[in-house]
Design a protein around this motif. Structure first.
Motif, short mmCIF file in Angstrom:
data_model
loop_
_atom_site.label_atom_id
_atom_site.label_comp_id
_atom_site.label_asym_id
_atom_site.label_seq_id
_atom_site.Cartn_x
_atom_site.Cartn_y
_atom_site.Cartn_z
N ARG A 50 0.82 -1.20 0.00
CA ARG A 50 0.00 0.00 0.00
C ARG A 50 0.87 1.27 0.00
O ARG A 50 0.54 2.25 -0.63
N ALA A 51 1.99 1.20 0.73
CA ALA A 51 2.86 2.38 0.82
C ALA A 51 3.99 2.32 -0.21
O ALA A 51 4.89 3.15 -0.20
N LYS B 35 -10.52 1.61 4.61
CA LYS B 35 -9.06 1.76 4.65
C LYS B 35 -8.58 2.78 3.62
O LYS B 35 -7.55 3.44 3.81
N ALA B 36 -9.34 2.90 2.54
CA ALA B 36 -8.95 3.84 1.48
C ALA B 36 -8.89 5.27 2.02
O ALA B 36 -8.16 6.12 1.49
N ASN B 37 -9.65 5.54 3.09
CA ASN B 37 -9.61 6.88 3.70
C ASN B 37 -8.23 7.19 4.28
O ASN B 37 -7.88 8.34 4.49
N ASP B 38 -7.48 6.11 4.58
CA ASP B 38 -6.15 6.30 5.16
C ASP B 38 -5.07 6.48 4.09
O ASP B 38 -3.90 6.69 4.43
N ALA B 39 -5.44 6.36 2.82
CA ALA B 39 -4.43 6.33 1.75
C ALA B 39 -3.55 7.58 1.77
O ALA B 39 -2.31 7.47 1.67
N ALA B 40 -4.18 8.76 1.93
CA ALA B 40 -3.40 10.00 1.91
C ALA B 40 -2.44 10.04 3.09
O ALA B 40 -1.28 10.47 2.96
N ALA B 41 -2.93 9.59 4.26
CA ALA B 41 -2.08 9.59 5.46
C ALA B 41 -0.91 8.64 5.30
O ALA B 41 0.23 8.96 5.65
N ILE B 42 -1.18 7.46 4.74
CA ILE B 42 -0.11 6.47 4.54
C ILE B 42 0.93 7.03 3.57
O ILE B 42 2.14 6.90 3.78
N ASP B 43 0.45 7.70 2.53
CA ASP B 43 1.35 8.27 1.54
C ASP B 43 2.24 9.34 2.17
O ASP B 43 3.45 9.37 1.97
N ALA B 44 1.61 10.22 2.98
CA ALA B 44 2.39 11.29 3.62
C ALA B 44 3.40 10.71 4.60
O ALA B 44 4.55 11.15 4.67
N LEU B 45 2.97 9.68 5.33
CA LEU B 45 3.85 9.06 6.32
C LEU B 45 5.01 8.33 5.65
O LEU B 45 6.17 8.45 6.06
N ALA B 46 4.69 7.58 4.59
CA ALA B 46 5.70 6.73 3.95
C ALA B 46 6.85 7.56 3.40
O ALA B 46 7.98 7.08 3.32
N ARG B 47 6.55 8.82 3.04
CA ARG B 47 7.63 9.68 2.51
C ARG B 47 8.63 10.07 3.59
O ARG B 47 9.73 10.52 3.29
N ARG B 48 8.23 9.92 4.85
CA ARG B 48 9.16 10.26 5.94
C ARG B 48 9.86 9.02 6.48
O ARG B 48 10.76 9.14 7.31
N LEU B 49 9.43 7.84 6.04
CA LEU B 49 10.04 6.61 6.55
C LEU B 49 11.08 6.08 5.57
O LEU B 49 10.98 6.31 4.36
#
Lengths: 389, 105
Positions: A50-51, B35-49
């Protein structure tokens, strides 16, 4: 006519309740076990992918003795000159062992131009993003809970560097993101460098963004030639990693379930190896009162279908409920690892109709067909001979 | 159980897998939509990980970021505990690239 035979098959099963329940129960258990492992593996794989889009196109590490070591930021400048490379970012991250936790936390340094995290964009449950140079941190909900920390509290992480500052917790990640953040602690890059004792000019790895991601393979080859011995990890290969990692774990769990699967095979063998004297007599009576061989075969097929269908339905329901409604107790540690900080976020199903139908047909098809041969043998024997024996 | 009742129950049992499959597919779709509602949050987070790998084996650094750790690190997570990845969490290096590079030299 077929409907009447179906009703007859159900009543025949009711006359042999114990056997039908033993057979159906064993089958349902095996289906539930296999389905649960498939559901969970698919879910973890989908969660990891997903990520995937946010991952850099290429990550470059330096290997010494086959193990990753720090890479010089000077190498970033060498790679920046490669055609199609848009951006090379030296990253600072690593692990710190917390004795109180008896486990590692992942320290992630934030680069100066990193996109912000906030409650508004759904990443943080409380608090705010870190301010550069303020010695602040954001932690996973699970980690903060384990350490008993609330926003505003300070924590001195164990390190050999006396210059490393204690970090103030200014925010926590949303618990629904636990799968990514359970053990993560994000801080300023300088703080991360101090905690990880990473010398200035060194980085954990290099993240490369390409102007055209389709050229990743060509760029990877150029990087390997530019930095001999570097380990180049392409984003497109990550899907293979997840398939390998979770597929292997699923294989181990299924391997450990072989006794249960064997029980299913024994039950199937019981169906294939013949039918009992009572059933044989029943078939003889049916033939004697005028049932054709075809009718008898339909009746036996329906009996198997009734047991197989209801056991498959129950097994699928149990497997799904076990993973997604109950949170996979017992199975979760086997498939997700033995971490101290378990992500508590609920798993999201990745299973689709085709997979569900596939499991159903793989169980019901052979099970129903196995009943045909012994029934045919019994149905073609002279009824008088059968009743006399 | 009379004949008509037996017939109804039998039909229900035969079609039960289809009903269960439809029900589970519906539930799975609903959960995926949530879960799709979390997609933007996951995307923003993943860029910092550093990696999109899941935080499933935080106690074992060789398993925490399976896509980035050393290939072939073979250890269990704890003493005497079962090893979920006996060959290490092998993110195979791009062997074909290495071999191609060797051939060129």
């Amino acid at each position: 006519m077929k409907m009447s035979i179906l009703a007859f098959a159900l009543r025949a099963l009711a006359r042999r309740k114990a056997r039908a329940f033993a057979l159906g129960g064993g089958l349902a258990f095996a289906v539930a076990l296999v389905a649960a492992v498939v559901f969970m593996t698919e879910s973890l794989r989908a969660e990891a992918e997903r990520a995937h889009a946010a991952h850099p196109d290429i990550v470059v590490q330096r290997l010494v003795g086959g193990r990753p070591t720090t890479i010089s930021s000077a190498d970033a400048a060498r790679l920046a000159g490669i055609a199609s490379v848009r951006n090379v970012t030296p990253r600072v991250w690593g692990y710190v062992f917390l004795p109180s936790l008896q486990g590692n936390v992942t320290i992630v340094g934030t680069a100066k131009n990193a996109p912000p995290l906030s409650i508004a964009n759904g990443v943080l449950a409380e608090g705010r993003d870190i301010a550069p140079g303020a010695h602040e941190m954001i932690a996973g909900t699970e980690l903060a809970r384990f350490l008993g920390m609330r926003p505003g509290d300070e924590l001195g992480l164990p390190t050999t560097n006396a210059d490393a500052h204690a970090l103030k917790l200014v925010g926590t990640f949303r618990s629904s993101l636990d799968l990514y953040t359970a053990d993560v602690l994000i801080c300023d890059e300088d703080d991360a460098r101090a905690l990880l004792v990473l010398p200035p000019g060194d980085a954990t790895d290099l993240a490369i963004t390409l102007s055209n991601p389709a050229e990743a393979r060509v760029v990877a080859r150029t990087i390997t030639e530019t930095l001999p011995g570097a380990r180049v990890v392409e984003r497109d290969l990550l899907a293979r990693v997840y398939h390998l990692a979770y597929g292997r774990r699923a294989g181990f769990v299924l391997g450990a379930s072989i006794p249960a699967i064997l029980a299913l095979l024994v039950l199937a063998w019981d169906r294939a190896s013949g039918i009992g004297p009572d059933e044989r007599k029943e078939i003889a009576v049916l033939k004697a009162v005028g049932w054709s061989t075809s009718d008898v075969l339909w009746a036996k097929l329906f009996e198997s279908l009734l047991v197989g269908a209801s056991a498959t339905a129950l097994g699928l329901l149990l497997g799904y409920g076990w993973i997604f409604w109950l949170g996979a107790p017992g199975l979760r540690p086997a498939l997700v690892g033995w971490s101290v900080l378990y992500p508590r976020a609920a798993l999201t199903p990745a299973v689709d109709v085709a997979q569900l139908l596939g499991i159903s047909l793989a169980v019901m098809g052979p099970f129903a067909l196995l009943s045909i041969v012994p029934a045919w043998r019994a149905a073609t024997t002279d009824p008088l001979d059968t009743m006399r024996t | 159980m009379n004949h008509a009742r037996a017939r109804q129950v039998a039909i229900a049992l035969v079609v039960s897998p289809a009903l269960v499959v439809a029900g589970l597919a519906y539930d799975a779709n609903a959960r995926r939509a949530a879960k799709a509602n979390d997609a933007a949050a996951i995307d923003a987070l993943a860029r910092r990980l550093p990696t999109s790998d899941l935080a499933l084996s935080g106690g074992a650094r060789w398993l925490r970021a399976i896509s980035l750790e050393e290939p072939g690190a073979a250890f269990a997570d704890g003493p005497a505990s079962p090893d979920p990845d006996p060959a290490g969490a092998a993110m195979a290096p791009p062997i074909e690239l290495w071999s191609a590079s060797q051939r060129q030299r």
